[in-house]
Design a protein around this motif. Structure first.
Motif, PDB file in Angstrom:
ATOM      1  N   UNK A 110      33.441 -78.225   9.701  1.00 11.65           N
ATOM      2  CA  UNK A 110      33.326 -79.482   8.917  1.00 11.65           C
ATOM      3  C   UNK A 110      32.407 -79.023   7.742  1.00 11.65           C
ATOM      4  N   UNK A 111      32.737 -80.038   6.574  1.00 10.73           N
ATOM      5  CA  UNK A 111      32.278 -79.569   5.247  1.00 10.73           C
ATOM      6  C   UNK A 111      31.001 -79.118   4.864  1.00 10.73           C
ATOM      7  N   UNK A 112      30.163 -79.589   5.894  1.00 15.34           N
ATOM      8  CA  UNK A 112      28.484 -79.390   5.719  1.00 15.34           C
ATOM      9  C   UNK A 112      28.272 -77.937   6.336  1.00 15.34           C
ATOM     10  N   UNK A 113      29.266 -77.465   7.062  1.00 13.35           N
ATOM     11  CA  UNK A 113      29.044 -76.300   7.895  1.00 13.35           C
ATOM     12  C   UNK A 113      29.696 -74.928   7.062  1.00 13.35           C
ATOM     13  N   UNK A 114      30.321 -75.102   6.046  1.00 11.99           N
ATOM     14  CA  UNK A 114      30.931 -74.054   5.603  1.00 11.99           C
ATOM     15  C   UNK A 114      30.013 -73.116   5.022  1.00 11.99           C
ATOM     16  N   UNK A 115      30.097 -71.528   5.491  1.00 15.13           N
ATOM     17  CA  UNK A 115      29.136 -70.771   5.072  1.00 15.13           C
ATOM     18  C   UNK A 115      29.700 -70.278   3.701  1.00 15.13           C
ATOM     19  N   UNK A 116      28.710 -69.550   2.962  1.00 16.79           N
ATOM     20  CA  UNK A 116      29.094 -69.211   1.678  1.00 16.79           C
ATOM     21  C   UNK A 116      29.955 -68.033   1.765  1.00 16.79           C
ATOM     22  N   UNK A 117      29.670 -67.136   2.726  1.00 14.77           N
ATOM     23  CA  UNK A 117      30.436 -65.767   2.930  1.00 14.77           C
ATOM     24  C   UNK A 117      30.176 -65.736   4.324  1.00 14.77           C
TER      25      UNK A 117
END
Length: 229
Positions: free
Chosen positions: A138-145
């Motif tokens: 989900x978009x809100x769960x995208x990790x930065x790296x």
């Protein structure tokens, strides 16, 4: 995932000349696309604000709430394509895609190598095979790296996609067997030969050839002697 608000302007003029005028005025022409949108939306973004957004930890995966001047609706979007000038590096055009916060999307996130591999103490060299991995969430769960800890790796060992830990709700799209980082043995550098060494090798090669010719001559003489008998 970082989420940033950005005020943008809609634009009615499109094409090379209007785009050039926008850039000279410190703005970047952009287009917003989306599956739920009937038509694409031409926009212009402030160049300085855009550069600030792209230099956050999230980079191109940042969520942007686009507030269009004169409209009451906010479009949540992500960067799809960023075109830069080949020499100056300035942003020339941006494509954005509208996203829905309740629908999963596929993105690439950077791989950060952390730790000191055990194999370094034995002369091993860290070699990063992949700098990004493809994930779905989900978009809100995208990790930065994602971190790739190489601490336990010895010479000849590698870290694969299956070895990394991702937050709950994040699924890897890439092959689990894909190599991310490896520790390789150092390669031996061969020093260039000096002029004297090259001449010595040529002389030795010449001597061997002369010796072979002498042997061939003796064998021919023996053969002729047998024929006379």
């Amino acid at each position: 995932m970082e989420r940033i608000g950005l005020t943008v302007k809609s634009r009615s003029e499109t094409g090379k000349c209007p785009a050039g005028r926008l850039r000279r005025a410190g703005r970047v022409p952009a287009v917003l696309y989306g599956k739920e949108m009937k038509v694409s939306l031409p926009l212009s973004l402030d160049n300085k604000e855009l550069e600030k957004i792209l230099h956050t930890a999230a980079g191109g995966n940042v969520l942007v709430d686009l507030n269009v001047e004169g409209e009451n609706k906010t479009h949540t979007a992500m960067f799809k394509d960023i075109m830069r000038h080949p020499l100056k590096g300035t942003i020339q055009h941006v494509d954005l895609v509208e996203i829905l916060m309740n629908k999963k999307i596929v993105v690439e996130i950077p791989v950060h190598v952390i730790g000191k591999a055990a194999g370094i103490a034995f002369g091993g060299i860290i070699q990063q095979e992949a700098r990004t991995i493809k994930i779905e969430c989900l978009p809100a769960e995208i990790p930065a790296s994602v971190d790739a800890d190489v601490t336990p790796l010895g010479v000849g060992q590698a870290l694969h996609v299956r070895d990394i830990k991702l937050p709950e709700g994040v699924r890897v799209i890439d092959e689990l067997s894909m190599t991310l980082v490896s520790v390789v043995a150092p390669t031996m550098e061969v020093a260039p030969k000096t002029g004297e060494e090259v001449q010595a090798e040529l002389a030795k090669s010449f001597e061997v050839k002369e010796e072979d010719k002498g042997k061939e001559g003796k064998e021919e003489e023996k053969g002729k002697g047998k024929e006379k008998k």
